[in-house]
Design an enzyme around this catalytic site. Structure first.
Site, PDB file in Angstrom:
ATOM      1  N   GLN A 188       0.838  -1.189   0.000  1.00 22.98           N
ATOM      2  CA  GLN A 188       0.000   0.000   0.000  1.00 22.98           C
ATOM      3  C   GLN A 188       0.881   1.249   0.000  1.00 22.98           C
ATOM      4  O   GLN A 188       1.955   1.267   0.600  1.00 22.98           O
ATOM      5  CB  GLN A 188      -0.910   0.000   1.226  1.00 22.98           C
ATOM      6  CG  GLN A 188      -2.000  -1.065   1.189  1.00 22.98           C
ATOM      7  CD  GLN A 188      -3.136  -0.723   0.237  1.00 22.98           C
ATOM      8  OE1 GLN A 188      -3.075   0.249  -0.518  1.00 22.98           O
ATOM      9  NE2 GLN A 188      -4.174  -1.529   0.267  1.00 22.98           N
TER      10      GLN A 188
ATOM     11  N   ASP B  17      -8.845  -8.586  -1.240  1.00 23.36           N
ATOM     12  CA  ASP B  17      -8.194  -7.297  -1.500  1.00 23.36           C
ATOM     13  C   ASP B  17      -7.713  -7.311  -2.950  1.00 23.36           C
ATOM     14  O   ASP B  17      -6.511  -7.365  -3.219  1.00 23.36           O
ATOM     15  CB  ASP B  17      -7.034  -7.089  -0.528  1.00 23.36           C
ATOM     16  CG  ASP B  17      -6.407  -5.707  -0.656  1.00 23.36           C
ATOM     17  OD1 ASP B  17      -6.966  -4.860  -1.391  1.00 23.36           O
ATOM     18  OD2 ASP B  17      -5.366  -5.472  -0.034  1.00 23.36           O
TER      19      ASP B  17
ATOM     20  N   CYS C 292     -10.339  -0.812  -4.027  1.00 26.55           N
ATOM     21  CA  CYS C 292      -9.745   0.466  -4.434  1.00 26.55           C
ATOM     22  C   CYS C 292     -10.510   1.083  -5.607  1.00 26.55           C
ATOM     23  O   CYS C 292     -10.010   2.008  -6.250  1.00 26.55           O
ATOM     24  CB  CYS C 292      -8.268   0.296  -4.780  1.00 26.55           C
ATOM     25  SG  CYS C 292      -7.927  -0.897  -6.078  1.00 26.55           S
TER      26      CYS C 292
END
Length: 446
Positions: free
Chosen positions: A279, A377, A403
């Protein structure tokens, strides 16, 4: 200007600029108004702006424009702190105060999930702002070009492969900007500048820096001889890459950077090598993991499936409280690193596997395996193929880190149709000054 598509209002393309009132913002970062009876999207505008606008592209139901003159500035505006803003393609909202950026992200996220997924008001949590609106990025890819005027280093101009030369970037961690300036000094008069299209720079929680120089042609030995002394003097880990990740070669320094996903006092350290995903906002990553741990409600017996697990960023912080964790990732070097991270932190209840998430789910389903919690994710394109397979495992709870709210909404609708409901969802602002939206959503099987 690109080729124009057919329009039912061809007069708008006769060179006459149009007055437009900007009333809102869209997920793509554009300001939104109306022109000729259609919605128009205009970059670098703010709600409350009155602009003279030129239409540059048209679709069936909307226009895209560019500002010719700012007739009346919105009271929401501020002076962008970066002189490259508007030319550089990296930022979209530097002209908005950070508090307004987060308000619009929260509103856009809510609108998208409610309009397409019918998600009720009660499940939306408050947006979690970034600890800092600037100097938050822990990694970046800097583009390089050797021109008649010398070496140019920075980012692509919006919508092109033309490199905007920048002295530094206000989004980057200070150590990245410092290293970026060092490379400019090292390379500006070197014979290698024309052979280096990109330099990747990352910083970790120890403030250690790693750089990967992408190069063309067989210049490794000479380039290494030139840069190694400077890199060693600076304490920089230096790698070269001439193509795919398989061509990575260490020149000097450490193989790994280090993250503290639970904070420096959390007792957990994760290593990540060049080419592995991490990240970009380390402070927000810790906050996100904190909520995942809270949402997991672990008792020590749970069997957890972590899909798109990477180097274990979300798996390993849960390992102390879980019974077993299985991580699946399709990038083998990341899986190898995840296994090392589990071993270094003393976890024996964690297993990682390289492969396709959908194939793993089908195999687990055929064996009758049961999981108490799944964590996803995925990359920006979402996890639709995985989500289509996941209901066969009948997992009671799913935590989805996204995201991209558009692909999250698409995947969310599929889960709802298969008997899941949203317990809570909220935005974590990992990307100040941009329109990008990171979020966490918890689902429960009804």
């Amino acid at each position: 200007m690109g080729a124009r598509q057919r329009s039912d209002s061809p007069s708008l393309f006769n060179g006459t600029d149009q007055p437009v009132s900007i009333t809102s913002l869209a997920f793509n970062g554009y300001g939104v108004g109306r022109c000729g009876g259609k919605v128009i999207f205009v970059p670098f505008t703010a709600p409350g702006d009155e602009v003279e606008c030129r239409i540059v592209r048209t679709k069936q139901n909307c226009y895209f424009g560019e500002v010719i003159h700012l007739l009346k500035a919105s009271p929401e505006r501020r002076e962008p702190p970066c002189p490259a803003f508007g030319a550089c393609g990296g930022c979209h909202w530097q002209h908005l105060p950070y508090c307004r950026q987060t308000q619009w992200k929260e509103r856009i996220f809510r609108d998208m999930l409610q309009r397409q997924g019918q998600v009720p008001d009660a499940v939306f949590g408050a947006l979690v702002s970034s600890p800092s609106e600037f100097n938050y990025r822990s990694r970046a890819q800097f583009k390089c070009r050797n021109t008649d005027q010398g070496l140019v280093m920075g980012f692509y101009r919006r919508g092109s492969h033309f490199v905007i030369d920048i002295p530094e970037c206000p989004l980057m961690a200070p150590q990245i900007n410092e290293t970026f300036k060092q490379f400019r000094d090292w390379l500006k008069n070197s014979p290698f500048a024309s052979r280096i299209p990109q330099i990747d720079i990352s910083v970790d929680d120890h403030q250690k820096v790693r750089a990967v120089i992408h190069h063309l042609g067989k210049i490794e030995r000479a380039l290494a001889d030139a840069l190694r002394p400077e890199a060693e003097k600076s304490g920089l880990s230096l790698f070269f890459q001439s193509g795919r990740n398989s061509t990575l070669r260490k020149i000097c320094g450490s193989d790994q950077l280090h993250l503290f996903p639970l904070g420096p006092e959390g007792g957990l350290t994760l290593d990540f090598g060049p080419g592995s995903f991490s990240q970009v906002n380390l402070g927000q990553n810790r906050r996100l993991i904190g909520e995942i741990i809270e949402s997991a409600r672990l008792t020590g017996r749970e069997k957890i499936l972590d899909l798109f697990c990477g180097v274990g960023n979300l798996s390993l912080p849960l390992a102390h409280g879980a019974g077993q964790i299985f991580g699946v990732e399709n990038y083998p070097p990341a899986v190898a690193q995840a296994k090392i991270n589990a071993l270094k932190n003393g976890f024996e209840n964690v297993a990682f596997q390289a492969g396709c998430a959908e194939a793993f789910i089908r195999e687990a389903g055929s064996k009758g395996e049961k999981f108490d919690l799944a964590i996803l994710d995925p990359p920006r394109e979402g996890a639709y193929r995985t989500i289509k397979e996941l209901p066969r495992l009948n997992i009671p709870r799913i935590i989805y880190v996204s995201c991209d709210p558009a692909t999250l909404t698409r995947d969310l609708v599929h889960l709802i149709h298969h008997g899941y409901r949203v317990l809570k969802t909220r935005v974590y602002d990992f990307f100040p000054q941009t329109f990008h939206i990171e979020s966490l959503t918890l689902f429960e099987k009804t």
